[in-house]
Structures are given as C-alpha cells and as structure tokens.
Design a protein around this motif. Sequence first.
Motif, mmCIF file in Angstrom:
data_model
loop_
_atom_site.group_PDB
_atom_site.id
_atom_site.type_symbol
_atom_site.label_atom_id
_atom_site.label_comp_id
_atom_site.label_asym_id
_atom_site.label_seq_id
_atom_site.Cartn_x
_atom_site.Cartn_y
_atom_site.Cartn_z
ATOM 1 N N SER A 76 0.815 -1.216 0.000
ATOM 2 C CA SER A 76 0.000 0.000 0.000
ATOM 3 C C SER A 76 0.849 1.267 0.000
ATOM 4 O O SER A 76 0.400 2.319 -0.471
ATOM 5 N N ALA A 80 0.494 4.361 -2.770
ATOM 6 C CA ALA A 80 0.145 5.744 -2.440
ATOM 7 C C ALA A 80 1.143 6.719 -3.069
ATOM 8 O O ALA A 80 0.753 7.778 -3.588
ATOM 9 N N ALA A 84 0.380 9.792 -5.884
ATOM 10 C CA ALA A 84 0.812 11.180 -5.710
ATOM 11 C C ALA A 84 1.729 11.615 -6.844
ATOM 12 O O ALA A 84 1.613 12.727 -7.380
ATOM 13 N N LEU A 104 -5.279 11.000 -8.120
ATOM 14 C CA LEU A 104 -4.749 11.131 -6.760
ATOM 15 C C LEU A 104 -5.735 10.580 -5.733
ATOM 16 O O LEU A 104 -5.369 9.786 -4.852
ATOM 17 N N THR A 105 -7.000 10.987 -5.863
ATOM 18 C CA THR A 105 -8.017 10.541 -4.909
ATOM 19 C C THR A 105 -8.210 9.028 -4.972
ATOM 20 O O THR A 105 -8.236 8.341 -3.939
ATOM 21 N N MET A 108 -5.024 7.158 -3.615
ATOM 22 C CA MET A 108 -4.867 7.260 -2.166
ATOM 23 C C MET A 108 -5.906 6.394 -1.444
ATOM 24 O O MET A 108 -5.589 5.709 -0.458
ATOM 25 N N ALA A 112 -5.286 3.177 0.877
ATOM 26 C CA ALA A 112 -5.830 3.162 2.235
ATOM 27 C C ALA A 112 -6.677 1.914 2.473
ATOM 28 O O ALA A 112 -6.599 1.293 3.545
#
Length: 233
Positions: A76, A80, A84, A104-105, A108, A112
């Motif tokens: 993970s 991430a 980014a 990006l959203t 991420m 998560a």
Amino acid sequence: MTTIERTPRQAQAGPPLGILAVVFTALFLAGIIVSTVMAGGDTFPSPFGSSAGILAYFHDHHDAVQVGAFLQFGASVPMAIYAATASARLRNLGIRAPGATIALTGGMLAAAMLALSAMLSWVLSRPEVRTEAAVVRALQDLTFATGGTGHVVFLGLLVAGIAVPGLLANLLPRPLALTGLAIAVIAELSTLTFLISGAAILLPIARFTSLAWLTATGFLLPRTRTNKADTRK
C-alpha cells in the motif's frame, strides 16, 4: 555586481512510476503466493464460503495470514506514492481538468483500503480473536469489503484518472489508454459484489489487469510534453 542568470524552473519529476508499480505489484503478489505456500496450498477464504471453512483457515494458518498482511500493507505504501507522483506528473504535463485529481483521490483511497484490509487480516491472525467465531466472520467480511471491492473500485479510479487525460491529451498510446478505460469500467462494475455474490469474479479481473496497466503506464507516461496537444483535458 554579480549577474545571476535565470533559467526556466524545472518541474520535479518525482520517483520513477514504473519502478513504483513494479514494487507494489511484486509485494502484493508475494503476499498472495507466500501466504498460500505457507498455508500448504490453501488460499485466503472467500466470505461467501462456509463459516466452518473460514474458521478452520484462520485457526490453522495464522502465520500465513500474518505474513500476507505484512506484505499487503507494504504494497500500500508505494501505491500511495505512485498515485501522488502520477497526479503531479499529469499536472506538470499541463493537465488542468479533474483527471489528475481523480487519479490522486482514487490511488490514495485504494492504498488506504489495501492498508486497512491488511490490518484487519493481522487482527485475524491474533490468538485472542481466532476462538471467537462471530468476530472472525465479521473481520473476514470487513477484510473482503476493504481489500476486495473497496480497493478495486478505487484502483479503477486511479486507472481512469490517468487513462482519460492520457487519451485526450495524447500522453499515452491510444490502445493503452483505451484499455485503461475498459479496465476502469470493470473495476467500477465490481461494486455489484455487494449485491450479487457472482459479481466477485470481476474483482481479480479488474485487480490484476489494473496492476499490469499501471506498470506499463508507469514506464510510458512521459515526463515532459513532446507535442502541442490540448492540455485542458
């Protein structure tokens, strides 16, 4: 007086996307392979299986579950970073529309969800939990909801957020960008798993094709513009 010669500011390229994709894909696959080998060939149970089989798996293979959780959590982190970096790369390439933000959203949230699923799996490996049938079943369902459907749906957003501007702004080869859009559609359709158990077949399809696509894209997405294509996509 010393004259300072000013040069155009160079955008930060960030870590290599292709390498990041290789790392998180390798860690994720290692989590599956190593835990399966440690469990003597038994795979991580489906939440749609029998309660007895699920309880037996976590009781007999807690070490495999713990190692799988460790590697999955590890995957993970570079995921991430990939999200980014890809978002920043798209903006540096002139993308001003929501594609970069969607990437990006989605990335991420996908990272998560994967991390949360790994932590839930680790809890399932604890001896204090394995003896409580209702708790094991609830945690197994949460592990699937986060690391399965939740992770894959948001992974599809990461793919779509790169594929759309990659297609419209000619940043990626057209076949690759179109393939990404198809993968993203399958990933979003996997939401149906919450309603139809048979839709779970979409999860591995979307997951593994997304990992392959993100790896290929990581090596092919340019660092600088090479044409005059419209960047308002």
